[in-house]
Scaffold this active site. Structure first.
Site, short mmCIF file in Angstrom:
data_model
loop_
_atom_site.label_atom_id
_atom_site.label_comp_id
_atom_site.label_asym_id
_atom_site.label_seq_id
_atom_site.Cartn_x
_atom_site.Cartn_y
_atom_site.Cartn_z
N CYS A 83 14.79 30.99 4.30
CA CYS A 83 15.99 31.52 3.68
C CYS A 83 16.77 30.44 2.96
CB CYS A 83 16.91 32.12 4.74
SG CYS A 83 16.22 33.59 5.42
N ASN A 100 18.71 25.66 6.69
CA ASN A 100 17.56 24.95 6.14
C ASN A 100 18.09 23.94 5.14
OD1 ASN A 100 15.40 26.47 7.37
ND2 ASN A 100 16.22 28.17 6.17
N GLU A 160 20.60 38.98 -5.69
CA GLU A 160 21.37 39.92 -4.86
C GLU A 160 20.88 41.33 -5.22
OE1 GLU A 160 23.69 40.43 -2.37
OE2 GLU A 160 23.36 42.49 -3.02
N SER A 220 18.96 42.98 2.17
CA SER A 220 19.92 41.99 2.64
C SER A 220 20.92 41.74 1.52
CB SER A 220 19.16 40.71 2.98
OG SER A 220 20.08 39.70 3.30
N CYS A 252 19.91 33.84 -9.49
CA CYS A 252 20.91 34.64 -8.79
C CYS A 252 22.30 34.25 -9.29
CB CYS A 252 20.81 34.40 -7.29
SG CYS A 252 22.00 35.40 -6.36
N CYS A 254 25.96 31.09 -3.63
CA CYS A 254 26.32 30.77 -2.23
C CYS A 254 26.03 29.28 -2.03
CB CYS A 254 25.50 31.60 -1.26
SG CYS A 254 25.67 33.37 -1.51
N GLU A 259 9.72 34.12 -6.92
CA GLU A 259 9.00 33.76 -5.71
C GLU A 259 9.06 34.89 -4.71
OE1 GLU A 259 10.27 29.90 -4.38
OE2 GLU A 259 9.72 28.99 -6.29
S1 SF4 Z 1 21.99 33.59 -0.55
FE1 SF4 Z 1 21.18 35.33 -1.73
S2 SF4 Z 1 22.99 36.06 -2.86
FE2 SF4 Z 1 23.50 33.99 -2.17
S3 SF4 Z 1 22.90 32.62 -3.90
FE3 SF4 Z 1 21.16 32.77 -2.49
S4 SF4 Z 1 19.88 34.41 -3.33
FE4 SF4 Z 1 21.91 34.62 -4.22
#
Ligand code: SF4
Length: 325
Positions: A315, A273, A143, A174, A99, A103, A79
């Site tokens: 985000c 969010n 990442e 980022s 990813c 997180c 995306e």
């Molecule tokens: S915030 Fe970024 S690094 Fe962390 S799980 Fe989501 S996409 Fe991956």
């Protein structure tokens, strides 16, 4: 495959996936005038749009952002979001399919990691957006510093003056900021903007929120990010997602002041969010209080409005429902 010139890439490889190569690589294979023609066709004209290895599967729109779902040649999906700003459009680009970081506030990590993108797949996300992009932010899925060589290569391709000629200072990476990768990118000769996803002022909290950063001392992480900003003379942007009862205390403010007072840094405070987790966002008053406290200590801080929330493009909300791991 027939190898030519310096033996690194072949003409067949260029024809097969032309967006995957830097200008110098193509020069090495077919000489300067050929490379000039190919770069001009790829990036200044529409000629090679059929040579793509990614396709638009779906575009979801709202007033502030458009979310593009791209299908890749192996039937995986990524995306990309275009975000409208007052002064132009930002392309929020993915660097990986899925990813590995997990997180806990982020949907993108929930489906796990599938594979790294190629330079070609990164570059094409920018050129196939229907809008004229004047900023590129590597804040989509993945990442970026975990796909390091490809990331650097794609930046070289995007900024090449024979092609897109994208200004380097319009590119932001980022990162969750492992110390090793921050030190590595510090040594590159590319003056991109760096955003450190910090999201905590205490080691334990960061370890909990961002498990992929475990083993990275939080003080050393901040130091390494500031060191990048000093070396490249760029303001460090610190992303800090405020979560009620987790990272919004007076001691968190104190620590942030300790780290960033007098530094060339700016703290972007983000609203959570809400996805499916158990975390809770802070209310507007608390958000304002946090920001004003930082400002009162002389720290540059802003509340970053979250665009694209209505279309799950803000985000932490990007997660292709198409991908099956
Ligand atoms: S915030 Fe970024 S690094 Fe962390 S799980 Fe989501 S996409 Fe991956």
């Amino acid at each position: 495959m027939k190898r030519v010139h310096n033996g690194s890439i072949s003409i067949a490889e260029i024809i097969n996936d032309p967006f995957n190569f830097t200008y110098n690589e193509i020069c090495g294979a077919i000489g300067e005038s050929g490379a000039k023609s190919i770069y001009s066709l790829l990036y200044k004209k529409d000629f090679v749009k059929k040579a793509r290895s990614i396709w638009i599967k779906e575009v979801i729109k709202d007033a502030q952002a458009n979310k593009y779902i791209f299908e890749l040649s192996d039937n995986k999906y990524i995306e990309t979001v275009s975000i409208k700003r007052r002064t132009g459009v930002s392309a929020c680009v993915s660097a990986q399919v899925g990813c590995p970081c997990k997180c806990i506030f982020c949907e993108s990590g929930k489906n796990g990691f599938i594979r790294n993108l190629s330079a070609s797949e990164i570059v094409q996300q920018v050129i196939y957006l229907k809008e004229r992009v004047n900023r590129i932010v590597f804040m989509g899925i993945g990442e970026p510093l975990f796909n390091y060589d490809v990331l650097i290569k794609s930046i070289h391709i995007l900024r090449d003056r024979n092609g897109l000629d994208f200004p380097t200072d319009g590119i932001t990476i980022s990162t969750i900021g492992t110390i090793k990768m921050l030190k590595k990118i510090r040594e590159e000769h590319i003056k991109i903007q760096l955003t450190l996803s910090l999201h905590a002022a205490a080691q334990k909290v960061r370890d909990y929120l961002m498990p992929a950063t475990r083993g990275n001392d939080i003080n050393e992480t901040v130091k390494a990010a500031l060191s990048y900003s000093k070396r490249h003379n760029r303001k460090l942007v610190v992303a800090y997602l405020l979560l009620r009862g987790i990272n919004d205390s007076a001691s968190d403010i104190k620590k942030l002041v300790e780290w960033f007072k007098g530094e060339n840094a700016m703290i972007n405070l983000l609203e959570y969010n809400k996805t499916s987790g158990a975390l809770t966002s802070v209310d507007k008053r608390r958000l304002e209080h946090f920001k004003n406290s930082l400002l009162s200590y002389g720290i540059e801080a802003k509340i970053r409005s979250s665009r694209g929330r209505n279309i799950n493009a803000a985000c932490g909300q990007l997660a292709s429902r198409y991908n099956k791991t």
